[in-house]
Design an enzyme around this catalytic site. Structure first.
Site, PDB file in Angstrom:
ATOM      1  N   SER A 689       0.804  -1.225   0.000  1.00 34.44           N
ATOM      2  CA  SER A 689       0.000   0.000   0.000  1.00 34.44           C
ATOM      3  C   SER A 689       0.836   1.274   0.000  1.00 34.44           C
ATOM      4  O   SER A 689       0.279   2.366  -0.135  1.00 34.44           O
ATOM      5  CB  SER A 689      -0.949   0.003   1.198  1.00 34.44           C
ATOM      6  OG  SER A 689      -0.232   0.021   2.411  1.00 34.44           O
ATOM      7  N   LYS A 732      -6.429   3.807   8.635  1.00 35.92           N
ATOM      8  CA  LYS A 732      -5.473   4.746   8.034  1.00 35.92           C
ATOM      9  C   LYS A 732      -6.017   6.175   8.036  1.00 35.92           C
ATOM     10  O   LYS A 732      -5.298   7.125   8.362  1.00 35.92           O
ATOM     11  CB  LYS A 732      -5.142   4.298   6.613  1.00 35.92           C
ATOM     12  CG  LYS A 732      -4.350   2.995   6.543  1.00 35.92           C
ATOM     13  CD  LYS A 732      -4.105   2.570   5.103  1.00 35.92           C
ATOM     14  CE  LYS A 732      -3.287   1.277   5.035  1.00 35.92           C
ATOM     15  NZ  LYS A 732      -3.035   0.833   3.661  1.00 35.92           N
TER      16      LYS A 732
END
Length: 813
Positions: A689, A732
């Site tokens: 990611s 996140k």
């Protein structure tokens, strides 16, 4: 009478007071007219006796208030005592003294005279009040009668003593003489000594004697009852042994017929499945034919006991009130919307359908988010009983399915054992830590769970020990796990996965405010002390003293603060109000344990803020790139995993393919060394990611364009620049919000996950959805009007600073 008293001052105009050495007594009260031996070992007591022997042999005897005190002071000694004569003094070889004393008269201490070797006191005799002859005679007769009664039941009282006491005509002397021969409590004897009124003293003695008679009679009754019971037990044992010997002699079996009859009644009363009932009858028939002392009979008897003790059809009534169930779920837990909705859906269907197979739910989430406690809350909301089975470390299939009866000490599996313990067939059954099972040569317990957790099969679960089908379909199974990959796929397929993500910062604040603080105040005894935690104090604990997805450590820190407040309460009992603020947190918990990750304060070249997911929530990830003159080597540091290194290599390849468009030297990969570093090198990092973050950092370093400091990004990059979906988006974004990020770039494919983000967070952060790397750079890099970047390809400046649609991305390509 006291003869020849020694006065302190002959010319004292006040009432003369006698000055005598004091002997403090333990566990004895000496009355007037009482002769008693005393063993004395304390130095002050020995000195007091020596002083008495050197003068007129008079000494004052007073009993200590507490016998355990070795060095008493003035407050530890009763004020009323007895003036006595020392009749004999004998010094023993071990340094102690044996004294024979005779009590003379009551006296009270008026004051203590200082003396370094022993206690010396001023005393004055106590004059007792008069009593009418008639009343005195009546009380004396009652006392003598009670004493005679006591002497008749207590063989330790001699007839000579009874005659001697009966011949005493002085009521005062009678009381003192009798009191000396009874085993009254020291406090009661001291009260008799201190009672000045003769009438009250006679009445008190009479009541004490009657109480002693009652206690003695009660003691005798208890002894008699115990003796009878022991004789009866011994008699029964003797008769049973005789019966056993007779039966053995004539060859008949000791068949325990009464026990078998009782077992047969239990079998007839027990409602079981058809197969189970047939099995029990068959085994019982075998049992009757066996010798009771044989090992096989014990095994069969244990098997029958297990079958008839199981709750085959015992059910607890399930609550069908959705409003009440919803209220209970909200009371017990903050948030957790999805699990609560699923439980309420199950209850709604149950209200409409008479028979519904229990769902198999699997709560997956990091430690401390409330998976097990939510299962308990489900049992309370549905009105079912709760049973929990921890599967952590289980590696034997027999733990689930049981052992076959051919093995010595065989038992059913934990599923059947738990049902017997809970006593109903429709509990909430929590299989805790289902991802912590392992396997070895004894089998795979996860494979055994396949039948247990399959709604299509568990109506006929077959335990190896029982060897009959048992219906588990009414049970509401709830499993818990920390990570999903550790659970075998076939087992995952049988469960409905409900994820419990880590709590956001504001959720932890509400949990602490609504649940944890009040709980810890109660547990630490601070109720009614007005203990308050400010909002900033709770947030400081969350940010600087804990790093977790759940709230276990948060509760521990709150508990630590409450314990320290409890200590302050005991030190300063007048304090009733305690306010815990952000400034006072360090006073209770010490220096902060964790650094709060914040975004950079300035725009920098080659420095990008990425987003990472961890077991304890989201984190900001700093990514730095340096370009140096060299031979084209690529260095990656920061304890990166293989997947992350491959993402960095993909980013370099993408930049090489777009070098002309990005106005970068086409041979940069030959002339320059590239170093990509992710700080906090001791922490392992992996995953794809960070692809677009590393690519942006690389482009920024090569083009010398700074990256916006208030922007963060996450997404996987392909060689062609496509931005692919990532996981852990909620954590996140919450980390970015906590760190002060204003704009976040995420993959377009993750748009569906935005519904899980709290609305308050989405309002504070701008979310940019991208499908290609070309859409990322205009948002991330700081470009000015007329910038050379993209200029050769005539890309409008406006296109670089706004969201780019599909057609615009094609134009960039």
């Amino acid at each position: 009478m006291i003869n020849l008293p020694k006065f302190l001052k002959e010319d004292d105009p006040e009432t003369p007071k006698l000055a005598l050495p004091l002997l403090a007594l333990r566990d004895i009260v000496v009355f007037p007219h009482m002769v008693a031996p005393l063993f004395v070992g304390r130095s002050k007591s020995v000195n007091a006796l020596s002083e008495a022997m050197n003068n007129d042999k008079r000494i004052f005897l007073a009993t200590q208030r507490k016998a355990a005190i070795d060095n008493p002071n003035e407050k530890d000694i009763n004020r009323v005592g007895t003036i006595a004569n020392v009749l004999q003094l004998l010094r023993l070889p071990d340094g102690t003294v044996k004294a024979l004393i005779e009590g003379k008269t009551r006296a009270s201490i008026t004051r203590f005279v200082k003396h370094k070797d022993f206690f010396q006191v001023e005393v004055e005799p106590v004059a007792e009040t008069e009593i009418s002859p008639a009343e005195s005679e009546a009380l004396v007769r009652s006392i003598n009668k009670s004493f005679d009664e006591y002497a008749n039941i207590n063989k330790n009282i001699s007839k000579d003593l009874v005659k001697s006491v009966g011949s005493i005509s002085d009521p005062s002397k009678l009381v003192d003489t009798m009191a000396a021969h009874f085993s009254f409590k020291i406090q009661d004897k001291q009260e008799l000594l201190e009672t000045i009124s003769l009438e009250k003293r006679l009445s008190l003695l009479l009541s004490l004697i009657k109480m002693e008679i009652d206690i003695f009679k009660m003691d005798e009754r208890i002894k008699s009852r115990v003796k009878e019971q022991m004789e009866k037990t011994q008699k029964n044992y003797y008769l049973n042994e005789q019966m056993r010997a007779i039966k053995k002699e004539i060859g008949t079996e000791d068949d325990h017929s009464d026990e078998l009859m009782e077992l047969e009644k239990r079998i007839k009363r027990k409602r079981m499945s058809k197969e189970g009932a047939g099995k029990v009858r068959q085994e019982f028939k075998k049992l009757k034919m066996m010798t009771p002392m044989s090992a096989e009979a014990t095994v069969v008897r244990g098997y029958i006991d297990w079958l008839i003790s199981l709750p085959w059809f015992e059910r607890k009534k399930v609550r069908r009130d959705l409003v009440e169930a919803d209220k209970i779920l909200e009371e017990d837990h903050y948030g957790l919307k999805k699990p609560k909705e699923r439980i309420l859906e199950y209850l709604a269907v149950q209200c409409l359908v008479k028979k519904i197979r229990g769902p198999i739910l699997c709560f997956v989430g990091p430690p401390g988010v409330g998976k097990t406690s939510l299962a308990k809350s489900v049992s309370r909301a549905t009105g079912r009983k709760f049973v929990r089975l921890s599967l952590g470390g289980v590696r034997d299939e027999a733990e689930i399915r049981g052992h076959r009866r051919t093995y010595i000490g065989a038992m059913p599996g934990k599923i059947i054992q738990s049902l017997k313990k809970v006593g109903v067939n429709n509990p909430v059954f929590c299989l805790d830590e289902v991802d912590k099972m392992s396997m070895d040569f004894r089998g795979d317990p996860s494979a055994a769970l396949l039948e247990v957790l399959d709604p299509e099969q568990n109506y006929s679960f077959n335990d190896h020990y029982l060897d009959v089908d048992y219906d588990l379909s009414d049970i509401l199974f709830i499993t818990t796990a920390n990570t999903l990959p550790e659970i075998p796929l076939p087992l995952q397929d049988r469960m409905e996965i409900i994820r419990l993500p880590g709590y956001a910062e504001y959720e932890k604040y509400h949990i602490a405010k609504d649940f944890l603080i009040s709980k810890q105040i109660k547990m630490n005894g601070l109720e009614g002390k007005n203990v308050q935690f400010s909002k900033n104090a709770v947030l400081t604990i969350v940010r600087r003293y804990t790093r977790e997805s759940g709230v276990r450590n948060l509760e521990r820190e709150i508990s630590s603060i409450c314990r320290k407040i409890a200590r302050e309460v005991l030190k300063n009992k007048e304090a009733n109000a305690f306010k815990v603020t952000a400034n006072s947190i360090q006073k209770y918990l010490g220096p902060p344990r964790f650094k709060q990750h914040q975004i950079e304060q300035e725009d920098q070249v080659g420095a990008v803020t990425g987003l990472a997911w961890t077991q304890v929530g989201g984190e900001l990830l700093s990514i730095e790139t340096l370009i140096m003159t060299g031979k084209g080597s690529l260095t990656m540091t920061g304890k990166l995993g293989d997947v992350m290194k491959e993402s960095a290599q993909a980013a370099v390849s993408y930049v090489r393919s777009r070098a002309e468009i990005l106005a970068i030297d086409l041979k940069f990969y030959k002339k320059s060394d590239i170093h990509i570093h992710i700080p906090e090198g001791a922490i392992p990092k992996d995953g794809p990611s960070a692809g677009i973050s590393m690519c942006t950092s690389l482009v920024s370093a090569l083009t010398k364009r700074p990256v916006r400091h208030d922007i963060a990004m996450t997404g996987e990059i392909t060689l062609r620049g496509r931005v692919l979906t990532i996981g852990g988006l909620k954590e996140k974004i919450l980390a970015a919000h906590r760190g002060g990020v204003k704009k976040i770039i995420i993959p377009k494919e993750n748009e569906k996950d935005l519904k899980d983000i709290p609305a308050t967070v989405l309002k504070a952060i701008e979310i940019v959805l991208v499908e290609h790397m070309d859409e990322v750079l205009p948002h991330a890099l700081i470009l000015e009007e007329g910038d050379a970047l993209f200029k050769e390809h005539d890309i409008p400046f406006e296109m670089m600073v706004k969201d780019i649609d599909q057609d615009q991305r094609g134009a960039l390509s």
